[in-house]
Structures are given as C-alpha cells and as structure tokens.
Design a protein around this motif. Sequence first.
Motif, PDB file in Angstrom:
ATOM      1  N   ALA A   1       0.635  -1.014  -0.233  1.00 18.43           N
ATOM      2  CA  ALA A   1       0.128   0.294   0.229  1.00 18.43           C
ATOM      3  C   ALA A   1       0.994   1.112  -0.070  1.00 18.43           C
ATOM      4  CB  ALA A   1      -0.729   0.079   1.175  1.00 18.43           C
ATOM      5  N   ILE A   2       1.886   1.276   0.616  1.00 17.57           N
ATOM      6  CA  ILE A   2       2.594   2.546   0.492  1.00 17.57           C
ATOM      7  C   ILE A   2       3.753   2.604  -0.615  1.00 17.57           C
ATOM      8  CG2 ILE A   2       5.098   3.056   1.320  1.00 17.57           C
ATOM      9  CD1 ILE A   2       4.566   1.886   4.181  1.00 17.57           C
ATOM     10  N   LEU A   3       4.026   1.933  -1.044  1.00 20.50           N
ATOM     11  CA  LEU A   3       4.433   1.872  -2.500  1.00 20.50           C
ATOM     12  C   LEU A   3       3.354   1.625  -3.248  1.00 20.50           C
ATOM     13  CD1 LEU A   3       7.178  -1.708  -1.609  1.00 20.50           C
ATOM     14  CD2 LEU A   3       7.514   0.425  -1.858  1.00 20.50           C
ATOM     15  N   LYS A   4       2.173   1.157  -3.727  1.00 23.34           N
ATOM     16  CA  LYS A   4       1.716   2.034  -4.414  1.00 23.34           C
ATOM     17  C   LYS A   4       0.880   3.215  -4.068  1.00 23.34           C
ATOM     18  CE  LYS A   4       2.106  -1.140  -7.688  1.00 23.34           C
ATOM     19  NZ  LYS A   4       2.661  -1.149  -9.173  1.00 23.34           N
TER      20      LYS A   4
ATOM     21  N   LEU B   1      -5.297  -6.988  -2.386  1.00 25.81           N
ATOM     22  CA  LEU B   1      -4.733  -5.961  -0.627  1.00 25.81           C
ATOM     23  C   LEU B   1      -4.619  -7.165  -0.015  1.00 25.81           C
ATOM     24  CD1 LEU B   1      -6.557  -2.933   0.846  1.00 25.81           C
ATOM     25  CD2 LEU B   1      -6.274  -4.882   1.876  1.00 25.81           C
ATOM     26  N   TYR B   2      -3.277  -7.485   0.896  1.00 24.84           N
ATOM     27  CA  TYR B   2      -3.210  -8.208   1.543  1.00 24.84           C
ATOM     28  C   TYR B   2      -3.339  -8.656   2.790  1.00 24.84           C
ATOM     29  CZ  TYR B   2      -0.356 -10.994  -2.146  1.00 24.84           C
ATOM     30  OH  TYR B   2      -0.585 -12.154  -3.873  1.00 24.84           O
ATOM     31  N   SER B   3      -2.133  -7.744   3.107  1.00 20.91           N
ATOM     32  CA  SER B   3      -2.462  -7.751   4.939  1.00 20.91           C
ATOM     33  C   SER B   3      -3.009  -6.527   5.553  1.00 20.91           C
ATOM     34  CB  SER B   3      -0.989  -6.892   5.001  1.00 20.91           C
ATOM     35  OG  SER B   3      -0.950  -5.470   4.872  1.00 20.91           O
ATOM     36  N   PHE B   4      -3.682  -7.126   6.915  1.00 23.86           N
ATOM     37  CA  PHE B   4      -4.247  -6.362   7.406  1.00 23.86           C
ATOM     38  C   PHE B   4      -3.933  -4.890   7.743  1.00 23.86           C
ATOM     39  CE2 PHE B   4      -6.675  -4.406  11.012  1.00 23.86           C
ATOM     40  CZ  PHE B   4      -8.516  -4.889  10.634  1.00 23.86           C
ATOM     41  N   ALA B   5      -2.491  -4.505   7.767  1.00 28.42           N
ATOM     42  CA  ALA B   5      -2.138  -3.240   7.817  1.00 28.42           C
ATOM     43  C   ALA B   5      -2.229  -2.643   6.553  1.00 28.42           C
ATOM     44  CB  ALA B   5      -0.582  -3.856   8.100  1.00 28.42           C
TER      45      ALA B   5
ATOM     46  N   LEU C   1      -3.763   1.426   6.175  1.00 28.30           N
ATOM     47  CA  LEU C   1      -3.522   2.258   6.199  1.00 28.30           C
ATOM     48  C   LEU C   1      -4.013   3.061   4.812  1.00 28.30           C
ATOM     49  CD1 LEU C   1      -0.608   3.740   4.859  1.00 28.30           C
ATOM     50  CD2 LEU C   1      -1.031   2.814   3.344  1.00 28.30           C
ATOM     51  N   LEU C   2      -5.109   2.153   3.526  1.00 24.37           N
ATOM     52  CA  LEU C   2      -5.627   2.649   3.208  1.00 24.37           C
ATOM     53  C   LEU C   2      -7.628   3.030   3.804  1.00 24.37           C
ATOM     54  CD1 LEU C   2      -5.803  -0.213  -0.169  1.00 24.37           C
ATOM     55  CD2 LEU C   2      -4.152   1.944   0.874  1.00 24.37           C
ATOM     56  N   ARG C   3      -7.958   2.578   4.860  1.00 23.59           N
ATOM     57  CA  ARG C   3      -8.537   3.070   5.902  1.00 23.59           C
ATOM     58  C   ARG C   3      -8.312   3.943   5.826  1.00 23.59           C
ATOM     59  NH1 ARG C   3     -13.699   0.111   7.276  1.00 23.59           N
ATOM     60  NH2 ARG C   3     -14.942   1.775   7.634  1.00 23.59           N
ATOM     61  N   GLU C   4      -7.177   4.835   6.469  1.00 26.79           N
ATOM     62  CA  GLU C   4      -7.070   5.628   6.856  1.00 26.79           C
ATOM     63  C   GLU C   4      -6.459   6.742   6.375  1.00 26.79           C
ATOM     64  OE1 GLU C   4      -3.001   7.654   8.687  1.00 26.79           O
ATOM     65  OE2 GLU C   4      -3.096   5.783   9.474  1.00 26.79           O
ATOM     66  N   ARG C   5      -6.726   6.755   5.251  1.00 31.83           N
ATOM     67  CA  ARG C   5      -6.522   8.029   4.685  1.00 31.83           C
ATOM     68  C   ARG C   5      -8.008   8.052   3.393  1.00 31.83           C
ATOM     69  NH1 ARG C   5      -1.133   9.205   2.237  1.00 31.83           N
ATOM     70  NH2 ARG C   5      -0.236   8.476   3.704  1.00 31.83           N
ATOM     71  N   LEU C   6      -8.668   6.732   3.516  1.00 31.14           N
ATOM     72  CA  LEU C   6      -9.895   6.800   2.559  1.00 31.14           C
ATOM     73  C   LEU C   6     -11.348   6.143   3.378  1.00 31.14           C
ATOM     74  CD1 LEU C   6      -8.789   4.390  -0.930  1.00 31.14           C
ATOM     75  CD2 LEU C   6      -9.411   6.694  -0.139  1.00 31.14           C
ATOM     76  N   GLY C   7     -11.206   6.068   4.917  1.00 26.41           N
ATOM     77  CA  GLY C   7     -12.084   6.473   5.153  1.00 26.41           C
ATOM     78  C   GLY C   7     -13.191   4.903   4.921  1.00 26.41           C
ATOM     79  N   HIS C   8     -14.295   5.099   4.635  1.00 27.02           N
ATOM     80  CA  HIS C   8     -15.921   3.652   4.749  1.00 27.02           C
ATOM     81  C   HIS C   8     -15.888   4.170   3.202  1.00 27.02           C
ATOM     82  CE1 HIS C   8     -16.981   3.572   8.593  1.00 27.02           C
ATOM     83  NE2 HIS C   8     -16.587   4.577   8.985  1.00 27.02           N
ATOM     84  N   ARG C   9     -15.260   4.979   1.965  1.00 27.93           N
ATOM     85  CA  ARG C   9     -15.179   5.001   0.492  1.00 27.93           C
ATOM     86  C   ARG C   9     -14.509   3.693   0.098  1.00 27.93           C
ATOM     87  NH1 ARG C   9     -12.633  10.294  -1.239  1.00 27.93           N
ATOM     88  NH2 ARG C   9     -10.979   9.638   0.174  1.00 27.93           N
ATOM     89  N   LEU C  10     -13.572   2.662   0.962  1.00 27.79           N
ATOM     90  CA  LEU C  10     -12.842   2.094   0.815  1.00 27.79           C
ATOM     91  C   LEU C  10     -13.770   0.606   0.767  1.00 27.79           C
ATOM     92  CD1 LEU C  10     -10.526   0.638   0.449  1.00 27.79           C
ATOM     93  CD2 LEU C  10      -9.471   0.267   2.599  1.00 27.79           C
ATOM     94  N   LYS C  11     -13.943   0.074  -0.361  1.00 25.80           N
ATOM     95  CA  LYS C  11     -14.812  -0.882   0.057  1.00 25.80           C
ATOM     96  C   LYS C  11     -14.465  -2.421  -0.496  1.00 25.80           C
ATOM     97  CE  LYS C  11     -18.456   1.342   1.128  1.00 25.80           C
ATOM     98  NZ  LYS C  11     -18.437   1.310   2.331  1.00 25.80           N
ATOM     99  N   LEU C  12     -14.435  -3.349   0.297  1.00 23.66           N
ATOM    100  CA  LEU C  12     -13.354  -4.844   0.321  1.00 23.66           C
ATOM    101  C   LEU C  12     -14.742  -5.863  -0.575  1.00 23.66           C
ATOM    102  CD1 LEU C  12     -12.083  -5.183   3.492  1.00 23.66           C
ATOM    103  CD2 LEU C  12     -10.952  -4.372   1.603  1.00 23.66           C
ATOM    104  N   ILE C  13     -14.098  -6.211  -1.362  1.00 20.21           N
ATOM    105  CA  ILE C  13     -15.126  -7.264  -1.881  1.00 20.21           C
ATOM    106  C   ILE C  13     -13.978  -9.119  -1.952  1.00 20.21           C
ATOM    107  CG2 ILE C  13     -16.013  -8.559  -4.317  1.00 20.21           C
ATOM    108  CD1 ILE C  13     -16.315  -5.566  -5.000  1.00 20.21           C
ATOM    109  N   ALA C  14     -14.575 -10.063  -1.117  1.00 15.02           N
ATOM    110  CA  ALA C  14     -13.861 -10.868  -1.399  1.00 15.02           C
ATOM    111  C   ALA C  14     -14.058 -11.651  -1.990  1.00 15.02           C
ATOM    112  CB  ALA C  14     -13.618 -11.627   0.624  1.00 15.02           C
TER     113      ALA C  14
END
Length: 182
Positions: A66-69, A88-92, A96-109
């Motif tokens: 996430a840092i690199l991308k 997206l692999y790790s919980f970290a 990080l993305l959630r901190e930057r994007l908040g609830h706009r980040l959605k995950l599809i498993a």
Amino acid sequence: MIALVGLAGSGKSEAGKVLQALGYTVVYFGGAVLEEVRRRGLEVTAENEREVREDLRRQHGMAAMAILKLPEIERVQAQGAKVAVDGLYSFAEYELLRERLGHRLKLIAIHTPRALRYQRLAARAVRPLSPEQIDQRDYFEIKNLDKGGPIAIADVHLVNAADAETLHRRVEEAVATLENSI
C-alpha cells in the motif's frame, strides 16, 4: 475505491478485468513485487517473488504494498478516476488505506475451493504454481501477513466456483450494490 481480497487463484485478477470494464483503474499491489524483481535483474519465479515480497515488507513494514502503490492510487484519484486494488494482502495495508479513504474503501472478497485453485494456478500461463507452492504461499500469507483479516471483514463475499461469466456477473452485481451504498 474497491479492493479485491482473496487467496492466490481465487479470481482477483479476473474480477479486476470486470472492474476495469466498469471504468475503474486497476492498481495491482503485486505489481510492486514484480517491478522490484525485474529492477533487481532477477527471473520472475515464485521463489524470487517471495524473497522480494518479504524483503519489501522488512523495509517498509506490513503495509509495504500500500505504501509503494499509494502514489499511483492518489495520482489516479486526482484525475477523477475510480480505483480498484487487485490484491490487498495484509491487515496493515487495509488499515493504511482505510485511514486515507475512510468508509469510501470497500472490500470484495473472492473465495474459491482449494482444489479448484490448485487447478487454476497450475494451468496459468504466467507464474504457474504447484500445490505445494500454493500451500506454502497460503500458509505464509495467512500466518505472517494477516491476510485473513481483510478477507473476513470484506463488504461483499463472492464464491468463484463456476465459470468466468458467472464471476463477471457477480462482480458487476457487487459493484452496483457497493456504489449505491456510498
């Protein structure tokens, strides 16, 4: 922003093609590893990818990809485009993305039975894997990368045990649902 999560061979890249067709710019987190493998002049193999992936995480921490991308994600978003993250692999990374994007980040498993993942990964043209390599990667990612966390808390869970057309339809339906919830 939508991030695709799941084990290797579950169908994340195939789902990414659907997201791209729906107007999303796909940012491949695994691309950071492949870019570094090539930059180091190494052959692209499962072993070299693992070594580089682990080295990048030693250098940047568990949120390495996430840092690199993140600069690429921010550049795409600044252009007004929708972003989809493939892998997206790790919980970290999620944090990080959630901190930057908040609830706009959605995950599809995306979930696929192990035997089917074995078949798909053995048959793929680029970077095929043996069942032993798949198990090693799964165990490492679950135990050491906390990969199960983002999968467990995904907004949508899809089972990919049929053909590509079925997955495409399910991804389209999931995206429509997620976009209507934002």
